[in-house]
Design a protein around this motif. Structure first.
Motif, mmCIF file in Angstrom:
data_model
loop_
_atom_site.group_PDB
_atom_site.id
_atom_site.type_symbol
_atom_site.label_atom_id
_atom_site.label_comp_id
_atom_site.label_asym_id
_atom_site.label_seq_id
_atom_site.Cartn_x
_atom_site.Cartn_y
_atom_site.Cartn_z
ATOM 1 N N ALA A 1 9.067 -0.044 18.982
ATOM 2 C CA ALA A 1 8.667 -0.473 18.210
ATOM 3 C C ALA A 1 7.095 0.348 17.729
ATOM 4 O O ALA A 1 6.594 0.564 16.096
ATOM 5 C CB ALA A 1 8.086 -1.660 18.240
ATOM 6 N N ASP A 2 6.659 1.059 19.175
ATOM 7 C CA ASP A 2 5.473 1.301 18.827
ATOM 8 C C ASP A 2 5.171 3.038 17.533
ATOM 9 O O ASP A 2 4.728 4.219 17.336
ATOM 10 C CB ASP A 2 4.431 1.768 19.956
ATOM 11 N N GLU A 3 6.358 3.925 18.917
ATOM 12 C CA GLU A 3 7.156 4.686 18.338
ATOM 13 C C GLU A 3 7.242 5.029 16.729
ATOM 14 O O GLU A 3 7.278 5.992 15.940
ATOM 15 C CB GLU A 3 8.224 5.151 18.863
ATOM 16 N N VAL A 4 8.067 4.182 16.522
ATOM 17 C CA VAL A 4 8.870 4.181 15.037
ATOM 18 C C VAL A 4 8.023 3.291 14.453
ATOM 19 O O VAL A 4 8.812 3.729 12.913
ATOM 20 C CB VAL A 4 10.470 3.931 15.601
ATOM 21 N N GLY A 5 7.694 1.950 14.641
ATOM 22 C CA GLY A 5 6.723 1.436 13.351
ATOM 23 C C GLY A 5 7.352 0.051 13.071
ATOM 24 O O GLY A 5 9.017 0.470 13.479
ATOM 25 N N TRP A 6 6.421 -0.806 13.686
ATOM 26 C CA TRP A 6 7.121 -2.579 13.940
ATOM 27 C C TRP A 6 8.181 -3.334 12.476
ATOM 28 O O TRP A 6 8.981 -2.826 11.987
ATOM 29 C CB TRP A 6 6.178 -3.213 13.838
ATOM 30 N N CYS A 7 7.629 -2.179 11.268
ATOM 31 C CA CYS A 7 7.501 -2.186 9.636
ATOM 32 C C CYS A 7 8.806 -1.656 10.202
ATOM 33 O O CYS A 7 9.581 -1.753 9.185
ATOM 34 C CB CYS A 7 6.809 -2.342 9.023
ATOM 35 N N HIS A 8 9.352 -0.361 9.560
ATOM 36 C CA HIS A 8 10.399 0.135 9.957
ATOM 37 C C HIS A 8 11.589 0.131 10.459
ATOM 38 O O HIS A 8 12.201 -0.842 9.967
ATOM 39 C CB HIS A 8 10.356 1.669 10.297
ATOM 40 N N LEU A 9 11.250 -0.853 11.643
ATOM 41 C CA LEU A 9 12.388 -1.270 12.409
ATOM 42 C C LEU A 9 12.890 -2.760 11.827
ATOM 43 O O LEU A 9 13.364 -3.193 11.971
ATOM 44 C CB LEU A 9 11.964 -1.966 13.653
ATOM 45 N N ARG A 10 12.057 -3.306 11.413
ATOM 46 C CA ARG A 10 12.234 -4.997 10.462
ATOM 47 C C ARG A 10 12.752 -4.447 9.642
ATOM 48 O O ARG A 10 13.565 -5.230 9.392
ATOM 49 C CB ARG A 10 10.721 -5.912 10.215
ATOM 50 N N ALA A 11 11.925 -3.806 8.457
ATOM 51 C CA ALA A 11 13.292 -3.375 7.228
ATOM 52 C C ALA A 11 14.405 -2.702 7.200
ATOM 53 O O ALA A 11 15.966 -3.138 7.324
ATOM 54 C CB ALA A 11 12.784 -2.069 6.797
ATOM 55 N N LEU A 12 15.092 -2.147 9.788
ATOM 56 C CA LEU A 12 16.416 -1.545 9.372
ATOM 57 C C LEU A 12 16.852 -3.319 10.073
ATOM 58 O O LEU A 12 18.422 -3.005 9.194
ATOM 59 C CB LEU A 12 16.913 -0.694 10.388
ATOM 60 N N THR A 13 16.223 -4.145 10.149
ATOM 61 C CA THR A 13 17.467 -5.332 11.036
ATOM 62 C C THR A 13 17.370 -6.354 9.785
ATOM 63 O O THR A 13 17.777 -6.921 10.445
ATOM 64 C CB THR A 13 16.159 -6.434 12.682
ATOM 65 N N ASP A 14 16.434 -6.339 8.611
ATOM 66 C CA ASP A 14 17.394 -7.331 8.305
ATOM 67 C C ASP A 14 17.587 -6.689 6.562
ATOM 68 O O ASP A 14 18.031 -7.689 6.053
ATOM 69 C CB ASP A 14 15.327 -7.341 7.072
ATOM 70 N N ARG A 15 18.320 -5.991 6.814
ATOM 71 C CA ARG A 15 19.663 -5.377 6.309
ATOM 72 C C ARG A 15 20.844 -6.553 6.495
ATOM 73 O O ARG A 15 21.090 -6.631 8.253
ATOM 74 C CB ARG A 15 20.040 -3.860 6.105
ATOM 75 N N GLU A 16 21.402 -6.361 5.509
ATOM 76 C CA GLU A 16 23.350 -7.360 6.146
ATOM 77 C C GLU A 16 23.981 -6.846 7.129
ATOM 78 O O GLU A 16 24.159 -5.671 7.142
ATOM 79 C CB GLU A 16 23.304 -7.767 4.820
ATOM 80 N N GLY A 17 23.890 -7.546 8.006
ATOM 81 C CA GLY A 17 25.137 -7.226 9.359
ATOM 82 C C GLY A 17 24.106 -6.260 10.179
ATOM 83 O O GLY A 17 24.999 -5.718 10.660
ATOM 84 N N VAL A 18 22.867 -5.516 10.120
ATOM 85 C CA VAL A 18 22.365 -4.604 11.238
ATOM 86 C C VAL A 18 21.599 -4.904 11.893
ATOM 87 O O VAL A 18 20.524 -6.146 11.614
ATOM 88 C CB VAL A 18 21.509 -3.404 10.242
ATOM 89 N N ARG A 19 21.725 -4.900 13.408
ATOM 90 C CA ARG A 19 20.491 -5.433 14.390
ATOM 91 C C ARG A 19 20.778 -4.669 15.031
ATOM 92 O O ARG A 19 21.015 -3.587 15.372
ATOM 93 C CB ARG A 19 21.850 -6.612 14.613
#
Length: 201
Positions: free
Chosen positions: A121-139
């Motif tokens: 999360a530190d490397e990629v960015g919390w907000c970017h991981l959250r934006a990806l995993t908030d997509r429908e069906g993505v985990r």
């Protein structure tokens, strides 16, 4: 779609047909969905989502015949460090490995494969991981189903055991693997060369 303040990803019409080598080393033909990655006051980059005739698929920063002038670290990323897209045990689902890029002392992009979830999360960015995993069906989960691996939880990210992470998404979702590739592979290099501000969210 706007990924960051200075970064926009746009899907192009049509497909590019090409011949090349797949991630497994097999010669094949591919039909590539093209995406333009547009940066303010910088050359446009092209990302290819390659669908190979032999059934393989990968996402890569496409290298045009003439590469615009740019720092070596970004130039060296073209046609390298592809992200393979593979099936899973679950029907109708695909996955892409979450291996963030860093630039070594020789200016060559490299990938980190095993990280704690907190480090990822530190490397990629919390907000970017959250934006990806908030997509429908993505985990986001551990890439491999092993009993000794800790739970992957962005609400309570573990910082004890490095592991390989993967992003799982529906087969019909063509955006997620490309957005993931940009976030994991390209954005760290853009930040390294100063084309993106470290705090550009």
């Amino acid at each position: 779609m706007r990924l960051l303040n200075d970064l926009t990803l746009v899907r192009n019409d049509g497909r590019a047909e090409k011949t090349g080598t797949t991630c497994s080393g097999e010669m094949s033909r591919a039909s590539a969905i093209e995406w333009d990655l547009r940066l303010r006051e910088q050359p446009t980059l092209t990302v290819h989502d390659n669908h190979w005739v032999n059934g393989e698929r990968d996402v890569v920063l496409y290298k045009p015949t003439v590469v615009p002038e740019m720092p070596a670290a970004l130039s060296n990323l073209h046609n390298r460090l592809r992200s393979g897209v593979s099936t899973t045990a679950k029907s109708g689902e695909l996955r892409v490995m979450v291996f963030p890029t860093y630039v070594d002392k020789q200016g060559r992009p490299r990938i980190k494969k095993s990280l704690t979830t907190a480090d990822l999360a530190d490397e990629v960015g919390w907000c970017h991981l959250r934006a990806l995993t908030d997509r429908e069906g993505v985990r986001l989960e551990a890439a491999f189903d092993r009993p000794d691996l800790p739970l992957v939880d962005l609400d309570d990210p573990q910082h004890e055991k490095p592991l390989q992470h993967a992003l799982f998404f529906p087969v019909a979702d063509d955006e997620t693997p490309v957005v993931a590739y940009v976030c994991f592979r390209i954005v760290p290099v853009l930040r390294h060369i100063g084309w993106l501000s470290p705090d550009d969210d």
